[in-house]
Scaffold this motif. Structure first.
Motif: not given
Length: 123
Positions: A8-10, A16-17, A80-81, A119-122
């Motif tokens: 996970g991440g920003l 994509s993550l 999980l793509q 997971v953070t989506v800006s």
């Protein structure tokens, strides 16, 4: 801990993550696996599931065409793509092992849960 999620991440919207869920202490090669997510103030929902051998997959409508679940039983890892991420994908993502070889869509169908990854989506 028997299941550990990572990756996970920003990320910015459209990015994509790739999440990974590694099993330790015991393998889950005969179990279907699922990825769940929980956003603040919302229930934890199944995002994607995969049968024990990868032959059958399930996706929530909100992620169809953007997310892909896969597994490598030789590594006891599920992936999980996540592509074309949206701000509404922001959540804590957790992996879980089903009680059987088949995908379960209810929480009660999962016996083992891992710690989540944020997971953070800006926008």
């Amino acid at each position: 801990v028997q299941l550990q999620a990572s990756g996970g991440g920003l990320v910015q919207a459209g990015g994509s993550l790739r999440l990974s869920c590694a099993a330790s202490r015991r393998p889950f090669r005969n179990n279907a696996m699922g990825w769940f997510r929980q956003a603040p103030g919302k229930e934890r929902d199944l995002v994607a599931g995969i049968s024990w051998n990868g032959g059958v997959t399930y996706y929530a409508d909100s992620v169809k065409g953007r997310f892909t679940i896969s597994r490598d039983n030789t590594k006891d890892t599920v992936y999980l793509q996540m592509n074309s991420l949206k701000p509404e994908d922001t959540a804590v993502y957790s992996c879980a092992a089903s009680r059987t070889a088949n995908i379960a869509t209810r929480h009660s169908g999962y016996a083992y849960w891992g710690q989540g990854t944020l997971v953070t989506v800006s926008s």
